[in-house]
Scaffold this motif. Structure first.
Motif, PDB file in Angstrom:
ATOM      1  N   ASP A   1      99.173  64.105  30.103  1.00  0.00           N
ATOM      2  CA  ASP A   1     100.159  64.725  29.224  1.00  0.00           C
ATOM      3  C   ASP A   1      99.554  65.939  28.512  1.00  0.00           C
ATOM      4  OD1 ASP A   1     102.706  64.922  28.097  1.00  0.00           O
ATOM      5  OD2 ASP A   1     102.153  63.688  26.380  1.00  0.00           O
TER       6      ASP A   1
ATOM      7  N   GLU B   1     109.190  62.437  32.697  1.00  0.00           N
ATOM      8  CA  GLU B   1     109.614  63.210  31.520  1.00  0.00           C
ATOM      9  C   GLU B   1     111.020  62.812  31.081  1.00  0.00           C
ATOM     10  OE1 GLU B   1     107.731  64.889  29.648  1.00  0.00           O
ATOM     11  OE2 GLU B   1     106.011  65.216  30.945  1.00  0.00           O
TER      12      GLU B   1
ATOM     13  N   LEU C   1     102.293  64.774  35.458  1.00  0.00           N
ATOM     14  CA  LEU C   1     103.410  63.854  35.236  1.00  0.00           C
ATOM     15  C   LEU C   1     104.640  64.367  35.970  1.00  0.00           C
ATOM     16  CD1 LEU C   1     102.837  63.231  31.434  1.00  0.00           C
ATOM     17  CD2 LEU C   1     102.155  61.779  33.345  1.00  0.00           C
TER      18      LEU C   1
ATOM     19  N   ARG D   1      98.317  59.535  29.199  1.00  0.00           N
ATOM     20  CA  ARG D   1      98.113  60.297  27.965  1.00  0.00           C
ATOM     21  C   ARG D   1      97.264  61.546  28.228  1.00  0.00           C
ATOM     22  NH1 ARG D   1      95.616  56.587  25.027  1.00  0.00           N
ATOM     23  NH2 ARG D   1      97.563  55.557  24.527  1.00  0.00           N
TER      24      ARG D   1
ATOM     25  N   TYR E   1     108.625  55.372  27.706  1.00  0.00           N
ATOM     26  CA  TYR E   1     107.160  55.396  27.627  1.00  0.00           C
ATOM     27  C   TYR E   1     106.694  55.168  26.196  1.00  0.00           C
ATOM     28  CZ  TYR E   1     102.633  57.853  27.217  1.00  0.00           C
ATOM     29  OH  TYR E   1     101.352  58.215  26.919  1.00  0.00           O
ATOM     30  N   GLU E   2     107.299  55.874  25.261  1.00  0.00           N
ATOM     31  CA  GLU E   2     106.917  55.733  23.855  1.00  0.00           C
ATOM     32  C   GLU E   2     107.251  54.340  23.320  1.00  0.00           C
ATOM     33  OE1 GLU E   2     108.592  59.131  21.882  1.00  0.00           O
ATOM     34  OE2 GLU E   2     107.318  60.510  23.019  1.00  0.00           O
TER      35      GLU E   2
ATOM     36  N   ARG F   1     110.632  59.629  28.950  1.00  0.00           N
ATOM     37  CA  ARG F   1     109.554  59.651  27.955  1.00  0.00           C
ATOM     38  C   ARG F   1     109.857  58.711  26.787  1.00  0.00           C
ATOM     39  NH1 ARG F   1     105.028  62.443  26.609  1.00  0.00           N
ATOM     40  NH2 ARG F   1     105.238  63.814  28.378  1.00  0.00           N
ATOM     41  N   ASP F   2     111.114  58.580  26.408  1.00  0.00           N
ATOM     42  CA  ASP F   2     111.456  57.671  25.311  1.00  0.00           C
ATOM     43  C   ASP F   2     111.074  56.227  25.657  1.00  0.00           C
ATOM     44  OD1 ASP F   2     113.482  57.689  27.276  1.00  0.00           O
ATOM     45  OD2 ASP F   2     114.988  57.000  25.855  1.00  0.00           O
TER      46      ASP F   2
END
Length: 107
Positions: free
Chosen positions: A26, A77, A72, A23, A83-84, A80-81
């Motif tokens: 990011d 990247e 990162l 985080r 990760y979320e 990322r979906d």
């Protein structure tokens, strides 16, 4: 990468610190010392987690030696979906802000 993100951020001891490091990176690339200061973690703890994140292609070290900046990876990247989704399942994670969200309080 999906399996690695689940393992690193939800499945092992240290997951919370790794999520905090991701985080923080990011927000902007940083070296281990700056990460340590920003997160209030011991420098050696940060270095351990950075090494683990590098091994799994989540972060990359920009150069060799003292003061190397971490960021990162492009592979992260691209996932990322995932990760979320992982962060949405763990009790320690703060919500990931939506794009354009000013971070104000919800009523």
């Amino acid at each position: 990468m999906e399996e690695s993100l689940w393992y690193l951020l939800a499945g092992t001891r240290g997951s919370e610190n790794r999520a905090r490091i991701v985080r923080t990176l990011d927000e902007q690339p940083r070296n281990a010392n700056r990460l340590s200061e920003a997160l209030g973690l011991d420098y050696n703890t940060v270095r351990h987690h950075l090494d683990t994140l590098c091994e799994h292609d989540v972060v990359v070290q920009g150069s060799e030696g003292y003061g190397a900046v971490y960021r990162l990876t492009d592979e992260f990247e691209a996932h990322r979906d995932t990760y979320e989704r992982v962060l949405a399942t763990v009790p320690y994670a703060e919500p990931v802000p939506e794009a354009g969200d000013a971070g104000g309080e919800a009523e």
